[in-house]
Design a protein around this motif. Structure first.
Motif, PDB file in Angstrom:
ATOM      1  N   UNK A  12       0.832  -1.215  -0.025  1.00  0.00           N
ATOM      2  CA  UNK A  12       0.006  -0.037  -0.110  1.00  0.00           C
ATOM      3  C   UNK A  12       1.032   1.306  -0.037  1.00  0.00           C
ATOM      4  N   UNK A  13       2.203   1.260  -0.510  1.00  0.00           N
ATOM      5  CA  UNK A  13       3.068   2.263  -0.177  1.00  0.00           C
ATOM      6  C   UNK A  13       2.456   3.394  -1.034  1.00  0.00           C
ATOM      7  N   UNK A  14       2.173   3.296  -2.288  1.00  0.00           N
ATOM      8  CA  UNK A  14       1.521   4.276  -3.146  1.00  0.00           C
ATOM      9  C   UNK A  14       0.626   5.375  -2.498  1.00  0.00           C
ATOM     10  N   UNK A  15      -0.684   4.607  -2.083  1.00  0.00           N
ATOM     11  CA  UNK A  15      -1.661   4.929  -1.419  1.00  0.00           C
ATOM     12  C   UNK A  15      -1.094   6.145  -0.109  1.00  0.00           C
ATOM     13  N   UNK A  16      -0.303   5.117   0.760  1.00  0.00           N
ATOM     14  CA  UNK A  16       0.321   5.483   1.905  1.00  0.00           C
ATOM     15  C   UNK A  16       1.221   6.972   1.731  1.00  0.00           C
ATOM     16  N   UNK A  17       2.139   6.961   0.733  1.00  0.00           N
ATOM     17  CA  UNK A  17       2.548   8.085   0.516  1.00  0.00           C
ATOM     18  C   UNK A  17       1.812   9.413   0.061  1.00  0.00           C
ATOM     19  N   UNK A  18       0.957   8.960  -0.911  1.00  0.00           N
ATOM     20  CA  UNK A  18      -0.151  10.007  -1.082  1.00  0.00           C
ATOM     21  C   UNK A  18      -0.738  10.790  -0.016  1.00  0.00           C
TER      22      UNK A  18
ATOM     23  N   UNK B  99      13.852   8.166 -13.799  1.00  0.00           N
ATOM     24  CA  UNK B  99      13.508   6.868 -13.797  1.00  0.00           C
ATOM     25  C   UNK B  99      11.660   7.125 -12.923  1.00  0.00           C
ATOM     26  N   UNK B 100      11.848   8.108 -11.974  1.00  0.00           N
ATOM     27  CA  UNK B 100      10.675   8.349 -11.392  1.00  0.00           C
ATOM     28  C   UNK B 100       9.337   8.678 -12.107  1.00  0.00           C
ATOM     29  N   UNK B 101       9.959   9.696 -13.145  1.00  0.00           N
ATOM     30  CA  UNK B 101       8.534  10.021 -14.177  1.00  0.00           C
ATOM     31  C   UNK B 101       8.439   9.052 -15.136  1.00  0.00           C
ATOM     32  N   UNK B 102       9.644   8.497 -15.859  1.00  0.00           N
ATOM     33  CA  UNK B 102       9.652   7.874 -17.244  1.00  0.00           C
ATOM     34  C   UNK B 102       9.675   6.282 -17.096  1.00  0.00           C
ATOM     35  N   UNK B 103      10.024   5.813 -15.976  1.00  0.00           N
ATOM     36  CA  UNK B 103      10.070   4.288 -15.769  1.00  0.00           C
ATOM     37  C   UNK B 103       9.186   3.669 -14.616  1.00  0.00           C
ATOM     38  N   UNK B 104       8.298   3.997 -14.187  1.00  0.00           N
ATOM     39  CA  UNK B 104       7.509   3.719 -13.149  1.00  0.00           C
ATOM     40  C   UNK B 104       7.529   2.456 -12.728  1.00  0.00           C
ATOM     41  N   UNK B 105       7.748   1.430 -13.673  1.00  0.00           N
ATOM     42  CA  UNK B 105       8.040  -0.139 -13.222  1.00  0.00           C
ATOM     43  C   UNK B 105       9.173  -0.282 -12.554  1.00  0.00           C
TER      44      UNK B 105
ATOM     45  N   UNK C  16      10.710   1.965 -10.929  1.00  0.00           N
ATOM     46  CA  UNK C  16      10.766   2.852  -9.675  1.00  0.00           C
ATOM     47  C   UNK C  16      10.223   1.716  -8.629  1.00  0.00           C
ATOM     48  N   UNK C  17       9.152   1.384  -9.027  1.00  0.00           N
ATOM     49  CA  UNK C  17       8.446   0.261  -8.008  1.00  0.00           C
ATOM     50  C   UNK C  17       9.307  -0.887  -7.680  1.00  0.00           C
ATOM     51  N   UNK C  18      10.344  -1.306  -8.614  1.00  0.00           N
ATOM     52  CA  UNK C  18      11.273  -2.305  -8.080  1.00  0.00           C
ATOM     53  C   UNK C  18      12.294  -1.819  -6.996  1.00  0.00           C
TER      54      UNK C  18
ATOM     55  N   UNK D 165      12.686  -3.141  -3.207  1.00  0.00           N
ATOM     56  CA  UNK D 165      14.038  -3.498  -2.822  1.00  0.00           C
ATOM     57  C   UNK D 165      14.504  -2.646  -1.424  1.00  0.00           C
ATOM     58  N   UNK D 166      14.096  -1.344  -1.424  1.00  0.00           N
ATOM     59  CA  UNK D 166      14.412  -0.434  -0.418  1.00  0.00           C
ATOM     60  C   UNK D 166      13.708  -0.877   1.006  1.00  0.00           C
TER      61      UNK D 166
END
Length: 473
Positions: free
Chosen positions: A264-270, A435-441, A443-445, A449-450
């Motif tokens: 749920x990291x995307x929703x959480x960060x938003x 990478x954040x803007x143009x390669x979201x897949x 970024x998710x990887x 890993x983080x």
């Protein structure tokens, strides 16, 4: 084993830097390994919160010989917190009447008193440590004091160097505070040097990351101690600091607006961004990345690199920059000026707020640590857990914890640059944003890993236990 930690700082009682986090966590983890009686000695500062001061119990008080006087007061207080028994050295003049923890003109005298008081206390409280683990310069004379003044103590000593740049350097005549004869081990370049004495006499020396243990053997990082450390290199090891995942965990963190995990990291960060913007009183949009900086604002932290290129970057690149910290006036003024010049992109909070720090970790997309040197660093480890991608200079513990992203192998948990160079930093920040803007897949990887990186204290505690046993043989 009976293990005693002696330190000038320890969370949750008093914290100025990362030293406090280590001493606040490591004894508990070693205690959990069982078979160990672990205790901690600290000064009884006025700065210790009342909620703790009100719970302390008086153990004993007595007089000691100190600084040519025979009747200097020592009070011992104690407090059991969790599994650890904490002792506090109480003296109104040296600790109880002073608003701040450090930065007084008699630091050498204050911490000379502290070290002697600790050693004088041990027989009185009935504790005979197998290991006395000392931390940084504030406790650096203890190994020599055991030999010269407390020979009945048969404890082995372990020194942890948290930051070699701070050595406890005072006029040479201050050695008289200790009521021992002059010994050349305590002198460096005509001054009394607490840390040099510890490096010379401790049975084992540790640093707070494997890479830093290697770096301090060089002229660049050695601060004058490199030759001595090379002589003692067989007794020098690097053990990476951990963090307390009970405190720093986005799934449980009570200081952030929305808890989240890897799923749920995307929703959480938003949602945390919304809360952070409200807290800061800014009208920033939610579709741009945040670069966070939570740091002491000093030269060591690489602030000069930021000064060199961030005006240019903020004029061109599309991101927000949120800063929390305090330090040297020149850097505080720089960041305040940056906010004034870019009010729609930059927000600065001079000072420290634990709640705001947690909110920044949870809300930011990237975390900047361009340090000139970094013995271990905790900020990047915390950021990893929150899925906030570190951008770091390759030094010390930053090398040991942040693995640069490889877009071909899809490996890595952050971004890094080698040279202490502002444009190298700028290039890597722009690569991360690309990478954040143009390669979201991808970024998710990186975020995956983080967040899966494990730098808990449990691993480090086992290494310390092994180190203790190695010098008791």
């Amino acid at each position: 084993m009976n293990i005693l930690h002696v330190s000038a700082e320890c969370t949750p009682f008093v914290k100025i830097g990362g030293l406090a986090d280590v001493v606040g966590s490591l004894p508990n983890e070693i205690k959990r390994l069982r078979g160990n009686d672990v205790r901690v000695f600290l000064p009884y500062y006025k700065a210790i919160p009342l909620k703790f001061r009100n719970k302390t119990e008086d153990v004993i008080d007595f007089k000691i010989q100190f600084n040519s006087k025979k009747d200097v007061y020592v009070g011992i207080k104690k407090l059991k917190k969790g599994n650890i028994l904490y002792y506090f050295i109480d003296n109104e003049f040296y600790f109880g009447s002073r608003e701040n923890v450090y930065n007084y003109g008699d630091e050498g005298e204050r911490f000379a008193y502290f070290q002697i008081a600790v050693l004088e206390s041990l027989s009185r409280i009935g504790f005979n440590p197998d290991i006395i683990h000392i931390h940084d310069w504030h406790t650096g004379m203890i190994p020599l004091l055991i030999e010269k003044r407390f020979p009945k103590l048969h404890s082995k000593t372990v020194l942890t160097i948290h930051n070699l740049a701070y050595q406890g350097i005072f006029p040479l005549e201050n050695y008289r505070f200790f009521n021992i004869k002059y010994d050349p081990l305590m002198e460096f370049e005509g001054f009394l040097n607490f840390l040099k004495c510890a490096i010379s006499k401790a049975d084992l020396i540790t640093t707070v990351s494997p890479t830093y243990a290697k770096e301090i053997l060089t002229d660049y990082y050695g601060y004058g101690m490199q030759k001595l450390l090379l002589q003692r290199s067989n007794d020098l090891i690097g053990i990476l600091n951990g963090i307390n995942y009970n405190e720093y965990n986005p799934e449980k963190d009570r200081l952030i607006s929305k808890n989240y995990n890897l799923e749920t990291v995307k929703e959480g960060k938003l949602l945390n961004k919304k809360a952070l913007f409200k807290e800061l009183g800014v009208d920033f949009s939610l579709d741009k990345p945040i670069i966070g900086l939570v740091s002491r604002l000093v030269s060591q932290k690489g602030i000069d690199l930021i000064k060199r290129v961030f005006d240019e970057m903020l004029g061109i690149d599309d991101f927000y920059f949120i800063v929390l910290g305090s330090g040297e006036e020149q850097y505080e003024n720089y960041f305040l000026g940056l906010e004034e010049h870019f009010p729609d992109k930059v927000k600065v909070h001079i000072g420290y707020s634990n709640k705001l720090a947690h909110m920044i970790y949870a809300s930011s997309d990237m975390f900047l640590m361009p340090s000139k040197f970094e013995p271990c660093g905790l900020g990047q480890i915390i950021a990893l857990k929150y899925g906030t991608i570190p951008i770091v200079r390759e030094t010390g513990g930053l090398i040991d914890t942040v693995k640069p992203y490889n877009e071909y192998e899809k490996k890595g948990n952050g971004f890094s640059f080698t040279n202490f160079n502002a444009h190298d930093m700028m290039h890597v920040i722009r690569y991360a944003m690309h990478i954040y803007y143009h390669n979201p897949e991808s970024w998710d990887i990186i975020v995956k890993h983080a967040m899966e990186s494990d730098y808990s204290w449990a691993k480090s505690a086992k290494m310390y236990r092994k180190a203790y046993k190695s010098i008791l043989k």
